[in-house]
Design a protein around this motif. Structure first.
Motif, PDB file in Angstrom:
ATOM      1  N   ALA A   1      92.887  30.491  67.582  1.00 28.66           N
ATOM      2  CA  ALA A   1      92.149  29.699  66.444  1.00 28.66           C
ATOM      3  C   ALA A   1      90.953  29.701  66.741  1.00 28.66           C
ATOM      4  N   ARG A   2      90.775  29.412  67.972  1.00 28.88           N
ATOM      5  CA  ARG A   2      89.412  28.743  69.077  1.00 28.88           C
ATOM      6  C   ARG A   2      88.640  29.372  69.307  1.00 28.88           C
TER       7      ARG A   2
ATOM      8  N   ASP B   1      87.021  30.705  66.101  1.00 24.44           N
ATOM      9  CA  ASP B   1      85.646  29.917  65.837  1.00 24.44           C
ATOM     10  C   ASP B   1      84.434  29.993  66.775  1.00 24.44           C
ATOM     11  N   SER B   2      85.005  30.470  68.073  1.00 26.13           N
ATOM     12  CA  SER B   2      84.063  31.050  68.817  1.00 26.13           C
ATOM     13  C   SER B   2      82.699  32.080  67.960  1.00 26.13           C
TER      14      SER B   2
ATOM     15  N   CYS C   1      83.096  33.222  65.325  1.00 30.99           N
ATOM     16  CA  CYS C   1      81.793  32.930  64.314  1.00 30.99           C
ATOM     17  C   CYS C   1      80.883  32.443  64.266  1.00 30.99           C
ATOM     18  N   LYS C   2      80.834  31.494  65.950  1.00 28.87           N
ATOM     19  CA  LYS C   2      79.448  30.850  65.713  1.00 28.87           C
ATOM     20  C   LYS C   2      78.482  31.835  66.661  1.00 28.87           C
TER      21      LYS C   2
ATOM     22  N   TYR D   1      93.693  24.923  61.687  1.00 33.58           N
ATOM     23  CA  TYR D   1      92.428  25.887  61.856  1.00 33.58           C
ATOM     24  C   TYR D   1      91.361  24.931  61.090  1.00 33.58           C
ATOM     25  N   HIS D   2      92.620  24.446  60.093  1.00 33.17           N
ATOM     26  CA  HIS D   2      91.001  23.669  59.381  1.00 33.17           C
ATOM     27  C   HIS D   2      91.149  21.862  59.744  1.00 33.17           C
TER      28      HIS D   2
ATOM     29  N   TYR E   1      88.990  22.870  63.547  1.00 41.88           N
ATOM     30  CA  TYR E   1      86.785  24.244  62.834  1.00 41.88           C
ATOM     31  C   TYR E   1      87.032  23.449  61.247  1.00 41.88           C
TER      32      TYR E   1
ATOM     33  N   ASP F   1      88.294  27.249  55.897  1.00 36.84           N
ATOM     34  CA  ASP F   1      87.487  28.690  56.577  1.00 36.84           C
ATOM     35  C   ASP F   1      86.817  29.005  54.560  1.00 36.84           C
TER      36      ASP F   1
ATOM     37  N   VAL G   1      85.104  33.981  59.092  1.00 39.38           N
ATOM     38  CA  VAL G   1      86.692  33.697  59.720  1.00 39.38           C
ATOM     39  C   VAL G   1      87.444  34.023  58.571  1.00 39.38           C
TER      40      VAL G   1
END
Length: 221
Positions: free
Chosen positions: A32-33, A36-37, A39-40, A61-62, A65, A68, A75
């Motif tokens: 999950a992390r 997110d990375s 995506c960023k 996840y929600h 972060y 979605d 993501v």
């Protein structure tokens, strides 16, 4: 092309990376992390959760972060609990095509296929995706063995086709031992080279820590 890194996980478009773990919770949190990375950094990501319940994975996840969203970058979270990810190829192809997915993360290789036949279909489907769509594929596995990239053995053909095999614990130690690098997103070869040098320094620093004798690798392609 130089190997690229995100959260100390190596990746390349059109290549396969394996991340090993000894616990489903660690797989969920790390994947999950990582999503997110990515995506960023501006990459669209598809995460296929195979080990956890859909509610548990999405809640993590929600809560951590945020929701979605189909805004860019994106993501997309997809859960497959029936051991037939390969049977979902039409839906996956549509997501990859319409969302312009750059990274596919499969969290839970052991749960992705109910039998050897399905596992072989999934393996060759992932290779097809990498070849035709030029996406990076990152597969999480809970294998207790020590698979070696490019070598048949633990994880069979999956390991033999992998560019890199990384342990979650090794990645976490690298991140916590020294100052973190910024999220990877570059526009020039010079900038990418600077980041490569930073990763190499990370490896040297961690190998010099007291009590740490393991070789975490320093491979670039």
């Amino acid at each position: 092309m130089k190997t690229q890194y995100m959260n100390n996980i190596p990746f390349l478009p059109g290549e396969l990376t394996i991340v090993t773990s000894d616990h489903a919770e660690a797989t969920m949190q790390h994947s999950a992390r990582l999503a997110d990375s990515f995506c960023k950094a501006g990459l669209n990501v598809l995460v296929i959760n195979c080990g956890m319940s859909d509610r548990r994975f999405r809640s993590h996840y929600h809560d951590t972060y945020g929701e979605d969203t189909y805004a860019k970058p994106v993501v997309i979270l997809k859960t497959s609990l029936l051991g037939n990810v390969a049977g979902d190829r039409e839906a996956i192809d549509q997501l990859v095509r319409e969302a312009k997915i750059g990274v596919l993360i499969l969290a839970g290789w052991e749960f992705a296929s109910a039998n050897i036949r399905r596992r072989n279909r999934l393996f060759f489907y992932l290779r097809e995706l990498m070849a035709e769509r030029d996406i990076a594929v990152i597969v999480y596995s809970q294998t207790m063995n020590n698979p070696v990239a490019g070598k048949m053995g633990a994880l069979g053909k999956l390991a033999a086709a992998a560019m890199e095999v990384v342990k979650i614990d090794s990645s976490k130690v690298l991140e916590s031992a020294v100052k973190k690098l910024p999220v990877i997103a570059w526009d020039s070869p010079d900038e990418m080279h600077t980041i490569e040098q930073g990763v190499q320094r990370l490896v040297r620093d961690i190998n010099e820590l007291p009590g740490e004798r393991r070789d975490y690798g320093n491979r670039t392609g």
